[in-house]
Design a protein around this motif. Structure first.
Motif, mmCIF file in Angstrom:
data_model
loop_
_atom_site.group_PDB
_atom_site.id
_atom_site.type_symbol
_atom_site.label_atom_id
_atom_site.label_comp_id
_atom_site.label_asym_id
_atom_site.label_seq_id
_atom_site.Cartn_x
_atom_site.Cartn_y
_atom_site.Cartn_z
ATOM 1 N N GLN A 515 12.144 -19.043 -63.312
ATOM 2 C CA GLN A 515 10.760 -19.387 -63.020
ATOM 3 C C GLN A 515 10.043 -18.231 -62.322
ATOM 4 O O GLN A 515 8.861 -17.982 -62.561
ATOM 5 N N PHE A 516 10.787 -17.484 -61.494
ATOM 6 C CA PHE A 516 10.207 -16.333 -60.811
ATOM 7 C C PHE A 516 10.027 -15.164 -61.774
ATOM 8 O O PHE A 516 8.992 -14.495 -61.781
ATOM 9 N N ASN A 517 11.053 -14.895 -62.593
ATOM 10 C CA ASN A 517 11.020 -13.777 -63.532
ATOM 11 C C ASN A 517 11.806 -14.170 -64.774
ATOM 12 O O ASN A 517 13.026 -14.316 -64.718
ATOM 13 N N ASN A 518 11.114 -14.351 -65.886
ATOM 14 C CA ASN A 518 11.779 -14.846 -67.093
ATOM 15 C C ASN A 518 12.405 -13.745 -67.939
ATOM 16 O O ASN A 518 12.864 -13.997 -69.052
ATOM 17 N N LYS A 519 12.449 -12.518 -67.434
ATOM 18 C CA LYS A 519 13.136 -11.439 -68.148
ATOM 19 C C LYS A 519 14.605 -11.414 -67.715
ATOM 20 O O LYS A 519 14.900 -11.341 -66.519
ATOM 21 N N VAL A 520 15.504 -11.459 -68.692
ATOM 22 C CA VAL A 520 16.936 -11.581 -68.394
ATOM 23 C C VAL A 520 17.737 -10.627 -69.262
ATOM 24 O O VAL A 520 17.236 -10.074 -70.238
ATOM 25 N N SER A 521 18.996 -10.467 -68.878
ATOM 26 C CA SER A 521 19.962 -9.820 -69.760
ATOM 27 C C SER A 521 21.131 -10.780 -69.960
ATOM 28 O O SER A 521 21.388 -11.653 -69.122
ATOM 29 N N PHE A 522 21.824 -10.615 -71.071
ATOM 30 C CA PHE A 522 22.912 -11.532 -71.427
ATOM 31 C C PHE A 522 24.048 -10.701 -71.998
ATOM 32 O O PHE A 522 23.838 -9.877 -72.906
ATOM 33 N N CYS A 523 25.243 -10.908 -71.454
ATOM 34 C CA CYS A 523 26.391 -10.080 -71.834
ATOM 35 C C CYS A 523 27.537 -10.949 -72.359
ATOM 36 O O CYS A 523 27.840 -11.995 -71.791
ATOM 37 N N ILE A 524 28.155 -10.497 -73.452
ATOM 38 C CA ILE A 524 29.288 -11.202 -74.057
ATOM 39 C C ILE A 524 30.429 -10.208 -74.242
ATOM 40 O O ILE A 524 30.208 -9.080 -74.706
ATOM 41 N N VAL A 525 31.639 -10.595 -73.880
ATOM 42 C CA VAL A 525 32.821 -9.761 -74.081
ATOM 43 C C VAL A 525 33.885 -10.604 -74.780
ATOM 44 O O VAL A 525 34.195 -11.720 -74.349
ATOM 45 N N THR A 526 34.445 -10.087 -75.881
ATOM 46 C CA THR A 526 35.487 -10.813 -76.631
ATOM 47 C C THR A 526 36.622 -9.866 -76.990
ATOM 48 O O THR A 526 36.529 -8.653 -76.811
ATOM 49 N N ASP A 527 37.693 -10.454 -77.515
ATOM 50 C CA ASP A 527 38.841 -9.691 -78.036
ATOM 51 C C ASP A 527 39.373 -8.685 -77.020
ATOM 52 O O ASP A 527 39.662 -7.523 -77.353
ATOM 53 N N VAL A 528 39.498 -9.133 -75.793
ATOM 54 C CA VAL A 528 39.972 -8.242 -74.735
ATOM 55 C C VAL A 528 41.499 -8.151 -74.772
ATOM 56 O O VAL A 528 42.204 -9.162 -74.817
ATOM 57 N N GLU A 529 42.003 -6.939 -74.764
ATOM 58 C CA GLU A 529 43.461 -6.699 -74.779
ATOM 59 C C GLU A 529 43.744 -5.421 -73.994
ATOM 60 O O GLU A 529 43.319 -4.342 -74.372
ATOM 61 N N THR A 530 44.441 -5.575 -72.886
ATOM 62 C CA THR A 530 44.779 -4.387 -72.094
ATOM 63 C C THR A 530 45.932 -3.638 -72.759
ATOM 64 O O THR A 530 46.807 -4.228 -73.396
ATOM 65 N N ILE A 531 45.920 -2.327 -72.600
ATOM 66 C CA ILE A 531 46.969 -1.466 -73.157
ATOM 67 C C ILE A 531 47.571 -0.707 -71.984
ATOM 68 O O ILE A 531 47.132 0.410 -71.644
ATOM 69 N N PRO A 532 48.563 -1.273 -71.299
ATOM 70 C CA PRO A 532 49.093 -0.695 -70.044
ATOM 71 C C PRO A 532 49.585 0.735 -70.178
ATOM 72 O O PRO A 532 49.318 1.577 -69.318
ATOM 73 N N ASP A 533 50.306 1.013 -71.272
ATOM 74 C CA ASP A 533 50.906 2.342 -71.383
ATOM 75 C C ASP A 533 49.874 3.428 -71.691
ATOM 76 O O ASP A 533 50.149 4.620 -71.535
ATOM 77 N N GLN A 534 48.660 3.000 -72.121
ATOM 78 C CA GLN A 534 47.586 3.959 -72.395
ATOM 79 C C GLN A 534 46.504 3.938 -71.321
ATOM 80 O O GLN A 534 45.523 4.662 -71.416
ATOM 81 N N PHE A 535 46.744 3.041 -70.321
ATOM 82 C CA PHE A 535 45.753 2.895 -69.238
ATOM 83 C C PHE A 535 44.359 2.646 -69.819
ATOM 84 O O PHE A 535 43.370 3.244 -69.404
ATOM 85 N N ASN A 536 44.290 1.751 -70.770
ATOM 86 C CA ASN A 536 43.039 1.510 -71.491
ATOM 87 C C ASN A 536 42.928 0.042 -71.869
ATOM 88 O O ASN A 536 43.840 -0.745 -71.624
ATOM 89 N N THR A 537 41.815 -0.325 -72.478
ATOM 90 C CA THR A 537 41.566 -1.713 -72.867
ATOM 91 C C THR A 537 40.825 -1.754 -74.196
ATOM 92 O O THR A 537 39.872 -0.995 -74.411
ATOM 93 N N LYS A 538 41.296 -2.671 -75.070
ATOM 94 C CA LYS A 538 40.545 -2.955 -76.288
ATOM 95 C C LYS A 538 39.568 -4.082 -75.989
ATOM 96 O O LYS A 538 39.899 -5.008 -75.257
ATOM 97 N N TYR A 539 38.400 -4.015 -76.596
ATOM 98 C CA TYR A 539 37.401 -5.064 -76.355
ATOM 99 C C TYR A 539 36.275 -4.938 -77.367
ATOM 100 O O TYR A 539 36.117 -3.917 -78.044
ATOM 101 N N MET A 540 35.487 -6.004 -77.464
ATOM 102 C CA MET A 540 34.240 -6.008 -78.217
ATOM 103 C C MET A 540 33.187 -6.631 -77.305
ATOM 104 O O MET A 540 33.452 -7.656 -76.664
ATOM 105 N N SER A 541 32.008 -6.026 -77.233
ATOM 106 C CA SER A 541 30.998 -6.552 -76.309
ATOM 107 C C SER A 541 29.593 -6.415 -76.890
ATOM 108 O O SER A 541 29.335 -5.547 -77.726
#
Length: 603
Positions: A515-541
């Motif tokens: 009601q104060f400010n109708n401008k928003v952002s919206f974030c979605i993250v899916t298919d998250v899979e950590t890769i420990p030996d590569q110190f990295n993460t698979k994801y889609m966002s």
């Protein structure tokens, strides 16, 4: 965007150098061609006007070239340097016509070299002025930079106006032809040094450009920017009025007053008044809006012309009274000149707001074109006018009819031009300060939304984004409240077309924020899979920006059915019964997507 003192000084130095060149050419080239070389005034006027018709195509094209430049030195600075060096060379040849030329070769030389001067001046001038909206935001910062630039330009313009005739006599030892040539060399050197200082010290800022436009798109943006065109028309009218006075004043003092060196006094008073007016703009600005200041400036100049007309009608040739008229006229022109630079810069913001393209160089190509067009119109009118009133540059005295015609040319035509300028501007210009604040705010929001990703190899396609929106179960809605504290909340959602739908209780934290400010952002993250030996993460966002509004009662059933199809498609009938009972305790909202982008690491 705050500019350092060093940048402001460097930008101002460039204005002094380039306007010394422009004042020298616009103020004395007609006189040099006509009285020193003996070329017909009408021919000069036609040549100058023809060159401006060529500029009608060349200037916007140069703006497009600058707009598409992407060098490691930026897009403005390379052209400022190239243009200033080439223009300095052409300036020398403009005032160094070989004495062996006569007849048609003389006319051809004058026409061709003047055309080249206009082309090379455009190469430097468009990127110079285009930097203002690119390195400043609308408001005080831009106004301050415009005042500095225009004040320094006023100094640069005043110097040749005040000193040219004296220096020509001294440098040429009473040979005006040689005096003009030596002075051209001096001004050319100062010009190159000044613009080198600007290009070396003013840092370019990166601004959001939207998608890279085609030449067709940029011409369309230029034509569709109605506010820029209104400013242009107004500037043409009042600049042509000013330049006509400047073109004829030298003839007036030589043939009517009988002492051409007094023109330097007239020009010095006018130049000083113009600079003083420009420097006083920030003070005046504290009490009045820019639109009112511009109107007052034009009215002030009109009053000065009425006074000058009365002096001419009564055959008053008192220098003090003539300088008083110059004082009034140039105070008006000083304020109006700075105002139009600000207006044109504001129209760049307006163009970005309207078309999602920020074309500084294209819009400011109009300023260069307008200045030269105004000068050409004034020269054409002066050239034809001088021949019509039968002014003889070889005669020691002129007839009374000729002198009366000269005075009328200096006053009546400028009065008409100024009256039209203020009428058109008042009627059509609509970029008020409140409107500009809205434009600036929305442009900044759009800039944030459209920032390019650092890792372009992770950008998702539209098809991949649609897949995420279709299959994802929830996302995080980010809002901001009246207290300035951001708030993110996970919500389930459905997607259809260019909208995201979500449901909510009848009241709550997120609804207070919306009601104060109708401008928003919206974030979605899916298919998250950590890769420990590569110190990295698979994801889609996916992240999107938009505005929220509530769905009407008539539209709620459709959205509830979308939720059933996505989350409970095997229980549609029982789900509809549930909605009939519980739906009245829920509210449905939609996010109209303004910008969306996807990012992911797939492997």
């Amino acid at each position: 965007m705050k500019l350092s003192r060093r940048e402001k000084v460097a930008y101002g130095v460039g204005a002094i150098g380039k306007d010394m060149v422009y004042a020298f050419v616009s103020g004395f080239l007609f006189y040099y061609f006509n009285t020193v070389l003996g070329i017909s005034a009408t021919f000069i006027g036609i040549v100058f006007m023809g060159a401006r018709i060529f500029d009608a195509f060349n200037d916007p094209f140069m703006g497009i070239v600058v707009e598409k430049t992407n060098s490691r030195f930026g897009k403005f600075r390379p052209w400022i340097l190239i243009g200033s060096i080439l223009n300095a060379v052409v300036l020398y040849f403009l005032f160094s016509m070989p004495t062996s030329l006569s007849g048609n070769p003389k006319l051809i030389y004058a026409a061709v070299v003047y055309l080249l001067w206009g082309i090379t001046y455009t190469m430097m001038d468009i990127p110079y002025w285009s930097m203002i909206p690119a390195i400043t935001d609308s408001g005080k910062d831009r106004e301050s930079m415009s005042v500095i630039a225009r004040s320094c330009a006023g100094v640069g313009f005043a110097l040749p106006t005040a000193l040219t005739l004296t220096l020509v006599t001294q440098l040429g030892a009473d040979n005006k032809r040689e005096g003009f040539r030596y002075l051209a060399i001096i001004i050319a050197v100062i010009f190159v040094i000044a613009l080198t200082i600007t290009a070396s010290n003013v840092k370019e800022r990166n601004r959001f450009q939207g998608e890279t436009p085609t030449i067709k798109d940029m011409f369309r943006a230029l034509v569709n920017n109605d506010q820029a065109l209104i400013v242009v028309v107004s500037v043409v009218l009042f600049n042509a009025s000013l330049y006509l006075t400047q073109q004829l004043a030298l003839y007036f003092f030589q043939f009517d007053i009988g002492n051409e060196e007094l023109y330097s006094v007239f020009g010095t008073v006018g130049g000083a008044a113009q600079i003083l007016a420009m420097m006083c703009l920030p003070i005046i600005r504290k009490k009045f809006e820019m639109k009112l200041i511009f109107t007052g400036a034009i009215v002030t100049a009109i009053c000065g012309y009425i006074f000058l007309f009365l002096l001419g009608t009564l055959n008053v040739t008192n220098l003090i009274l003539l300088c008083l008229a110059a004082l009034i006229i140039f105070i008006g022109f000083g304020l109006a000149t700075v105002s139009t630079t600000i207006f044109l810069a504001d129209s760049v913001d307006y163009g970005e707001w309207k078309s999602n393209q920020r074309n500084e160089s294209v819009i400011f190509s109009l300023q260069t074109f307008v200045v030269k067009l105004s000068s050409a119109i004034s020269v054409l009118l002066a050239g034809i006018g001088l021949d019509v009133i039968k002014l003889d540059v070889t005669a020691e005295t002129q007839t009374e009819g000729t002198l009366l015609g000269l005075r009328l040319l200096m006053t009546i035509l400028p009065l008409i031009g100024l009256s039209l300028a203020v009428y058109i501007f008042r009627k059509k210009y609509r970029l008020t300060e409140s409107f500009l604040k809205t434009i600036t705010k929305e442009n900044k929001e759009r800039f944030i939304m459209h920032r390019e990703m650092r890792r372009m190899d992770k950008v998702l396609s539209e098809k991949e984004i649609d897949e995420i929106l279709y299959h994802a179960s929830y996302g995080v809605l980010s809002t901001i409240g009246e207290d300035g504290i951001p708030y993110g909340v996970p919500i389930s959602f459905v997607h259809e077309g260019n909208r995201i739908y979500f449901h909510s209780a009848v009241e709550g934290h997120k609804l207070d924020n919306i009601q104060f400010n109708n401008k928003v952002s919206f974030c979605i993250v899916t298919d998250v899979e950590t890769i420990p030996d590569q110190f990295n993460t698979k994801y889609m966002s996916v992240i999107l920006f938009g505005t929220v509004s509530e769905v009407s009662e008539e539209g709620k059933t459709k959205v509830f059915n979308l939720f059933l199809e996505k989350f409970s498609h095997e229980f549609m009938e029982s789900g509809k019964d549930y909605i009939k009972k519980a739906g009245k305790n829920a509210r449905i909202f939609q996010i109209d997507i303004e910008h969306i982008k996807g990012k992911g690491k797939k492997g």
